[in-house]
Every structure is written in structure tokens, then in C-alpha cells.
Design a protein around this motif. Structure first.
Motif: not given
Length: 347
Positions: A1-9, A22-31, A84-88
Motif C-alpha cells: 500500500m502506498p505511503r503518504i506523508i503530510l508535512d505540517v508547519a 482521516k480521509e486517506l486512512k479511510r481509503l486504506g493508505y498508509k499515512v 523510515h523510507g521515502e514516501p510515495d
């Protein structure tokens, strides 16, 4: 499953990212969320019960401090990705360090942005992103000149704050009891300007004078931008300075008046029909809301602002606007951001 990182500043990005998470988690992504230590940002993520990893901090009020903090954070991000590995895909909202590192590593970037006035950040980020999502208050050509292809820019019919305000339910009494342990008759929320930001336009504006005049007619909730801001108002009567971070979209929704520099809090208030005065910025988003007949106004003069505020407080309900129909016609940027993330994964 693709891994998505959200960067918050920033605090706003904390709310924004919590909704996308929440939406990405609902869709089954690793976030995952990575967050910079900055005023209220971490506190908001914790308040919203959104998991995060803290990486980096705000550089303060000097250009040298900002640059040093950004460079240090870039190295910390490099280390984190190595371990930890690069995000997709990386999602960001103008995070210079996150976007630069992702671009350097060949990671696709989805960027929401509504702060064209923050030109230094726009110059350093917009040319690097895979997709840029902007409110319809802006034209694509305004962003194209910074080096991004028109086909990579997506406009949506609304403003970003719609994402967490559209379905927000507020109860004045319950929120007052939760926040203040009592009900108050008339409530004014005042927010200080982001004077440490690189885009801040210096000017002379005395919030203390305004607050002192208005405390005779209403309870004031002062939301400091930085920790040191609140000290000057601590001894003022009928002024509440929250000791802990609060969810301001709820607060401004029940207020009788919001006075702000023209940023997120003012937009959240206007979307919910609360009369809103901007004393500092009158940029594309606030002008857009005014054209749509949301209750926003620009009053950069202290004496005129006080006069208008007192006028509103004499009969607050007269100035409150039912925005439900207008709000229902506005788009949230969340589905668009998710769609752009999916596009990046397919390209």
C-alpha cells in the motif's frame, strides 16, 4: 500500500492535515504526519487526536533564524526518510523544508496553497510541486509566473477553511461552558497579527486600545499568535486568554464579533456568519468572501474599527448572516487533494 506523508508547519495546516489524514486512512493508505514545532501546531494535533512525528522547529522572527531552522530541518528530514523510507507522495502547504527535500529525492508533491502574499515561500516551493491546488479567488496566471505549468494547477470553488467548517455543528451554550465554565452575554474574539512571518506588513495598530474600549460592552477572548503576546492583556478586566490551545473554528462560530489580522480565524468566522473585521490584511481570500456576501469587512483604522465594533455589539443578531446556503455551494479542497495524490501514484 502506498505511503503518504503530510508535512505540517502551522496551526492551520494541523487542522487541514488532520482532515486529509482521516480521509486517506479511510481509503486504506498508509499515512504519516510530520510536524514542525511552532505556536499551537503540535498542541492542535494533540487536541484533534491526530498522530504525528515532530521534526524541526520555527526559526523565530529573524531571517537568519528562519534560514538556520529550515536548513537544520532539511537535514533532519533527510535522516528521517533514510531511516523510515521515502514516501510515495508528500502533501504540504508551503513547507519549504519538506518540499525541497521531497523534490531533491524525486518524491512527487501535492501542495495546497492560498497565501500568494507570502512570496518568499511561494518562490521556494511552487516551482517544485507536482500539483498545486488553489482557491478560485486566485487566477492560475498569478501562480504560473513563479514557474509552475498551468496544467499542474487545480482551482476549486471555495476556500480551504470550508474543509473543516462546512459540517461543523456549534452550540453556543455548550461551547461556552466547555471553554469558560460559564455563559457570557456578548463575546468578541480578537486575534493578533502574525508579525514574525516573512510576509508581515509592518504598521501601527494598537490592539490594547481596542480591547480596553470593547471590554465595557463584551467579554473579550484574546487568542495570542505567540506566547509572549498575551502578557500585555493579562491584567485587563473582562479579557479571557485561554491557558491551553482551543479549537477556534468552534469559538469563532459562536462569537458575536471576530477581530483579526485577516487570516484563517477570520475566514472561519465569516463562513459561519459571524461578523468579521480585518485590521491588517485585505487580500484575495477576504475580498472573495466579501464578494460572496459573507460578513467580512476591512477597517485598518483603530478609531473606525472601535466605532463599527460598538455598532455591531449593540445588536449582534442584526449583523449575523445565515451562510448555510452559500456554504453548501462551496467545494472542499480535500477530495481534490486526495485525487491529486492518486494521480501522483499513477504517473
Amino acid at each position: 500500500m502506498p505511503r503518504i506523508i503530510l508535512d505540517v508547519a502551522t496551526p492551520k495546516q494541523a487542522i487541514f492535515a488532520s482532515v486529509i489524514y482521516k480521509e486517506l486512512k479511510r481509503l486504506g493508505y498508509k499515512v504519516e504526519i510530520i510536524a514542525r514545532e511552532e505556536t499551537q501546531t503540535i498542541d492542535l494535533l494533540e487536541l484533534l487526536k491526530t498522530p504525528y512525528t515532530k521534526i524541526g522547529e520555527y526559526g523565530g522572527g529573524t531571517l537568519e533564524g528562519k534560514l538556520a531552522a529550515t536548513l537544520k530541518r532539511e537535514m533532519e528530514l533527510m535522516k528521517y526518510f533514510k531511516e523510515h523510507g521515502e514516501p510515495d507522495v508528500l502533501w504540504a502547504h508551503g513547507s519549504v523544508s519538506g518540499i525541497r527535500v521531497a523534490y531533491g529525492l524525486g518524491v512527487p508533491i501535492v501542495c495546497n496553497n492560498d497565501t500568494l502574499h507570502n512570496e518568499p515561500v511561494v518562490r521556494l516551493t511552487v516551482p517544485l510541486v507536482s500539483y498545486l491546488i488553489i482557491p478560485e479567488a486566485y487566477k492560475k496566471v498569478e501562480w504560473e509566473k513563479y514557474g509552475i505549468s498551468r496544467k499542474r494547477i487545480i482551482r476549486f470553488k471555495g476556500i480551504e477553511e470550508v474543509a473543516w467548517v462546512k459540517d461543523l455543528k456549534t452550540n453556543r451554550r455548550k461551547i461556552m461552558i466547555k471553554l469558560f465554565e460559564k455563559e457570557v452575554d456578548k463575546l468578541v474574539v480578537v486575534r493578533s497579527a502574525e508579525y514574525k512571518a516573512c510576509y508581515y506588513r509592518k504598521g501601527c495598530f494598537d490592539l490594547l486600545e481596542i480591547i480596553r474600549k470593547l471590554t465595557k460592552h463584551a467579554t473579550i477572548v484574546y487568542i495570542p499568535r505567540y506566547k509572549e503576546d498575551g502578557r500585555i492583556f493579562m491584567k485587563e478586566k473582562n479579557v479571557i486568554i485561554p491557558k491551553e490551545v482551543i479549537y477556534t473554528p468552534e469559538l469563532v462560530g459562536i462569537a458575536d464579533l471576530v477581530i483579526s489580522s485577516g487570516g484563517t480565524m477570520g475566514r472561519e468566522a465569516a463562513l459561519q456568519g459571524t461578523p468579521t473585521i480585518s485590521y491588517h490584511f485585505w487580500e484575495a481570500i477576504m475580498k472573495y468572501l466579501a464578494r460572496k456576501r459573507f460578513p467580512v469587512m476591512y477597517i485598518p483604522d483603530s478609531s473606525k474599527l472601535i466605532e463599527k465594533s460598538l455598532q455591531i455589539l449593540r445588536d449582534p443578531e442584526r449583523y449575523r448572516v445565515d451562510t448555510s446556503k452559500k456554504l453548501s455551494k462551496m467545494e472542499s479542497p480535500i477530495p481534490i487533494a486526495v485525487d491529486c495524490i492518486k494521480r501522483c501514484l499513477q504517473e
